[in-house]
Design a protein around this motif. Sequence first.
Motif, PDB file in Angstrom:
ATOM      1  N   MET A 208       0.848  -1.196   0.000  1.00 30.19           N
ATOM      2  CA  MET A 208       0.000   0.000   0.000  1.00 30.19           C
ATOM      3  C   MET A 208       0.879   1.239   0.000  1.00 30.19           C
TER       4      MET A 208
ATOM      5  N   PHE B  39       0.613   5.395   0.374  1.00 33.65           N
ATOM      6  CA  PHE B  39      -0.330   6.374   0.913  1.00 33.65           C
ATOM      7  C   PHE B  39      -0.096   7.758   0.314  1.00 33.65           C
TER       8      PHE B  39
ATOM      9  N   ASN C 116       3.954   8.248   4.620  1.00 33.91           N
ATOM     10  CA  ASN C 116       4.035   7.479   5.867  1.00 33.91           C
ATOM     11  C   ASN C 116       5.316   6.678   5.996  1.00 33.91           C
ATOM     12  N   LEU C 117       6.429   7.273   5.619  1.00 37.81           N
ATOM     13  CA  LEU C 117       7.709   6.623   5.916  1.00 37.81           C
ATOM     14  C   LEU C 117       7.939   6.708   7.415  1.00 37.81           C
ATOM     15  N   PHE C 118       8.832   5.852   7.923  1.00 39.84           N
ATOM     16  CA  PHE C 118       9.140   5.875   9.352  1.00 39.84           C
ATOM     17  C   PHE C 118      10.279   6.858   9.596  1.00 39.84           C
ATOM     18  N   PRO C 119       9.983   8.006  10.202  1.00 37.40           N
ATOM     19  CA  PRO C 119      10.987   9.078  10.237  1.00 37.40           C
ATOM     20  C   PRO C 119      12.209   8.753  11.090  1.00 37.40           C
ATOM     21  N   HIS C 120      12.076   7.793  12.021  1.00 34.49           N
ATOM     22  CA  HIS C 120      13.217   7.502  12.887  1.00 34.49           C
ATOM     23  C   HIS C 120      14.158   6.476  12.273  1.00 34.49           C
ATOM     24  N   LEU C 121      13.799   5.963  11.106  1.00 36.70           N
ATOM     25  CA  LEU C 121      14.653   4.958  10.467  1.00 36.70           C
ATOM     26  C   LEU C 121      15.218   5.522   9.169  1.00 36.70           C
TER      27      LEU C 121
ATOM     28  N   ASN D  29      13.975   1.614   6.497  1.00 36.31           N
ATOM     29  CA  ASN D  29      12.564   1.634   6.143  1.00 36.31           C
ATOM     30  C   ASN D  29      12.228   0.473   5.209  1.00 36.31           C
TER      31      ASN D  29
ATOM     32  N   LEU E 224      12.832  -3.283   6.967  1.00 33.28           N
ATOM     33  CA  LEU E 224      12.054  -3.618   8.169  1.00 33.28           C
ATOM     34  C   LEU E 224      11.044  -4.744   7.911  1.00 33.28           C
ATOM     35  N   GLY E 225      10.212  -4.553   6.891  1.00 38.13           N
ATOM     36  CA  GLY E 225       9.187  -5.548   6.597  1.00 38.13           C
ATOM     37  C   GLY E 225       9.788  -6.911   6.270  1.00 38.13           C
TER      38      GLY E 225
ATOM     39  N   TYR F  23      17.773  10.033   6.050  1.00 37.46           N
ATOM     40  CA  TYR F  23      16.516   9.845   6.765  1.00 37.46           C
ATOM     41  C   TYR F  23      15.390  10.485   5.964  1.00 37.46           C
ATOM     42  N   PRO F  24      14.150   9.992   6.131  1.00 38.81           N
ATOM     43  CA  PRO F  24      13.042  10.499   5.317  1.00 38.81           C
ATOM     44  C   PRO F  24      12.932  12.020   5.332  1.00 38.81           C
ATOM     45  N   GLY F  25      13.133  12.627   6.513  1.00 30.67           N
ATOM     46  CA  GLY F  25      13.011  14.074   6.607  1.00 30.67           C
ATOM     47  C   GLY F  25      13.978  14.843   5.729  1.00 30.67           C
TER      48      GLY F  25
ATOM     49  N   ARG G 111       9.556   0.621  -0.695  1.00 27.58           N
ATOM     50  CA  ARG G 111       9.342  -0.101   0.560  1.00 27.58           C
ATOM     51  C   ARG G 111       8.275  -1.186   0.391  1.00 27.58           C
TER      52      ARG G 111
ATOM     53  N   GLY H 107      -1.009   7.544  10.387  1.00 31.84           N
ATOM     54  CA  GLY H 107      -0.337   6.964   9.227  1.00 31.84           C
ATOM     55  C   GLY H 107       0.800   6.031   9.591  1.00 31.84           C
ATOM     56  N   GLN H 108       1.437   6.276  10.725  1.00 33.21           N
ATOM     57  CA  GLN H 108       2.538   5.407  11.130  1.00 33.21           C
ATOM     58  C   GLN H 108       2.021   4.011  11.476  1.00 33.21           C
TER      59      GLN H 108
ATOM     60  N   ALA I  92       0.935   2.405   8.099  1.00 36.05           N
ATOM     61  CA  ALA I  92       2.041   1.940   7.269  1.00 36.05           C
ATOM     62  C   ALA I  92       2.616   0.657   7.848  1.00 36.05           C
TER      63      ALA I  92
ATOM     64  N   SER J  59       0.088  -2.188   7.377  1.00 35.37           N
ATOM     65  CA  SER J  59      -0.162  -2.595   6.004  1.00 35.37           C
ATOM     66  C   SER J  59       1.010  -3.388   5.442  1.00 35.37           C
ATOM     67  N   MET J  60       2.173  -3.376   6.115  1.00 39.22           N
ATOM     68  CA  MET J  60       3.201  -4.285   5.625  1.00 39.22           C
ATOM     69  C   MET J  60       3.223  -5.590   6.409  1.00 39.22           C
TER      70      MET J  60
ATOM     71  N   LEU K 233       3.233  -6.111   9.788  1.00 36.82           N
ATOM     72  CA  LEU K 233       3.782  -6.192  11.140  1.00 36.82           C
ATOM     73  C   LEU K 233       2.645  -6.455  12.123  1.00 36.82           C
TER      74      LEU K 233
ATOM     75  N   GLN L  97       9.493   6.238  18.496  1.00 39.77           N
ATOM     76  CA  GLN L  97       9.184   7.646  18.222  1.00 39.77           C
ATOM     77  C   GLN L  97       8.477   8.304  19.398  1.00 39.77           C
TER      78      GLN L  97
ATOM     79  N   GLY M  27      17.274  12.180  12.844  1.00 46.69           N
ATOM     80  CA  GLY M  27      16.389  11.773  11.748  1.00 46.69           C
ATOM     81  C   GLY M  27      15.474  12.867  11.229  1.00 46.69           C
ATOM     82  N   ASP M  28      15.147  13.866  12.066  1.00 49.20           N
ATOM     83  CA  ASP M  28      14.164  14.834  11.554  1.00 49.20           C
ATOM     84  C   ASP M  28      14.605  16.285  11.595  1.00 49.20           C
TER      85      ASP M  28
END
Lengths: 258, 364
Positions: free
Chosen positions: A98, A100, A104-109, A114, A117-118, A150-152, A166, B260-261, B264, B267-268, B270, B283, B363-364
């Motif tokens: 999916m 979006f 909706n990426l994981f900002p801490h990874l 990212n 992970l799956g 990182y995503p940011g 991903r 969304g977190q 996401a 939807s994979m 987990l 986070q 990261g941000d």
Amino acid sequence: MDKEPTAPAGQGLSQELIIEIIDMHKWFGDFHVLQGIDLSVHKQERIVICGPSGSGKSTLIRCINRLEEHQRGRIVVDGIELTSNIKNIEKIRTEVGMVFQHFNLFPHLSIIENLTLGPIWVRKTPKKEAEETAMYYLEKVHIAEQAKKYPGQLSGGQQQRVAIARSLCMNPKVMLFDEPTSALDPEMIKEVLDVMIELAQEGMTMIVVTHEMGFAKSVAHRVLFMDSGQIVEGNTPEEFFENPRHDRTKLFLSQILH
Amino acid sequence: MANAIQPSRKEEIKPPVVHVGVVGWIRKNLFNNWLNSLLTVVTVFLLLKTVPPFVRWAFIDSVWNTPAQACRHATGACWSIIPHNYRFIIFGFFPYNLQWRPLLAMIMLFVLLFFSQNRKHWKKSLAYSWIAGLFIMGLLLKGGLFGLKSVESTQWGGLVLTLLLSVFGLTAAYPLGVVLALGRQSKMPAVKTLCIVYIEMIRGVPLISLLFMASIIFPLFLPEGVTINKIIRAQAAIILFTAAYIAEVVRGGLQAMAKGQYEAAESMGLNYYQTMRLIILPQALKIVIPPTVSILISAFKDTSLVVIIALYDLLKTTQTVLSDPRWLGYSREAYIFVAIIYFLGCFSMSNYSRKLEKELSRGD
Ligand SMILES: Nc1ncnc2c1ncn2[C@@H]1O[C@H](COP(=O)(O)OP(=O)(O)O)[C@@H](O)[C@H]1O
Ligand SMILES: [Mg+2]
């Protein structure tokens, strides 16, 4: 209202169904958001869904991987019926990717984390192999050099391409896209659509909610028009754009194609 | 021609250099309007009134290592109270000739804490070191094995007891708080209700009353002949109390997470635990580092409340020293000493949290 039977899938498609939705209804409280959806998707078929805002497009595709729960009718994905059985739901989610609107990426990874992970946690792929696959898909979406970032630190278009990669890392059988380009600045839309077109050419089964009619014309086997929780009509892109049958479709098309 | 004027144009764009100097700075920061000027004058006056006398008392007229009688003649601080009593303040009633054992335990604790600071060391081996370390520390305190003489826990006290209560208290309360926060968000009504009731009940009573319950009421329910160590009961009260507060802070972090977190992650494919552990908690916990550390700091200080159930923590051993007739009246010096110890503990916690926050925010 009477429902049009959606047009048969284009020639050359496998007759095997990957998704089958039969008379599916959903309510949010008292609000009847999906009012009897019938939809069959063949393997390798590409479907574009359009329709006015609030018509239930997102809700429909979110039902397919059970981010929303339907309350009547059946949804069968890859031979497994969606019920409240949590194991089935998790199984289906690994087969359905999916993407979006807001990435909706994981900002801490990091980007590579990212992507791995799956595969690592769900598919139990060894880390090394997962990273190789991740790099392969990052190259495919033309963004391999950003793997350690990182995503940011990426632009919207880049983030959305990472999000697509991903999903691909899970090796899904179907990809769902919910308005993947509508949160992007105009100059970034093309880079994302290009990636999606490449994906289409490789034979991925795709359901795409979008208002990018150029994309619909060039890759879709079928275009569906939704309004008020129903699929009003569905047809090949040529027929759909040249000869829309319903007044609501005509009105909608006149509004977005000017 | 066009090229010739380029350099001078470049120079024009440079930011103007501002020379302020000391006077300029003072005027700008201390006397920029009448209210500020007034505040500056009042502050300077107060500082002049307090700082020099304090310096005089603490450093110039003070005595540092004399017998108690000599202090009676000094006009300044009598710091001698510390060198003469520090072993009791730090080790309480621990047998005098065995005090190397708690000392060694404390050194081990500090070494472990020091190593744990660096996130590069956060591996399995560090966890094992902690487990082994805590075991050895316990052994050093308790004795009774490997030829170490057994020491009753009623003899533990002072800084050692304070550290014991805080380190175990905080490290156990944090995960418990996280679990409670997750429980409060649970879709299972029973779990959710239980967590809410627990959190709200604990937050509805002061720590002192929990300590009283742990020390007086709780033993009434135990079958005859069974006793549970008082320190463990106090420890449990501190853990249960702190966890409830941490739970609420963590819940705030969880609520700040975008939907969304979750979507996401789900939807994979987990599952719930993976989603929480890999996506949501890293986070959410990061967002709430500052309030969490506030809670940990106040929990550290609140361990001093165990005096009311007659445990001899750092503050109580200090007070005990002060009740010694020889040292009667030097409470200022003793309390300043204790305050410095508490300050060092709290300050390093908040310092470390700031560092951690900075590291995690790349990261941000
Ligand atoms: N979680 C929800 N709770 C209540 N109503 C919702 C929820 N999600 C969507 N809706 C409503 O359902 C309708 C369809 O939403 P959606 O599927 O997002 O439409 P679309 O994607 O076509 O714009 C909208 O009227 C929306 O307000
Ligand atoms: Mg939508």
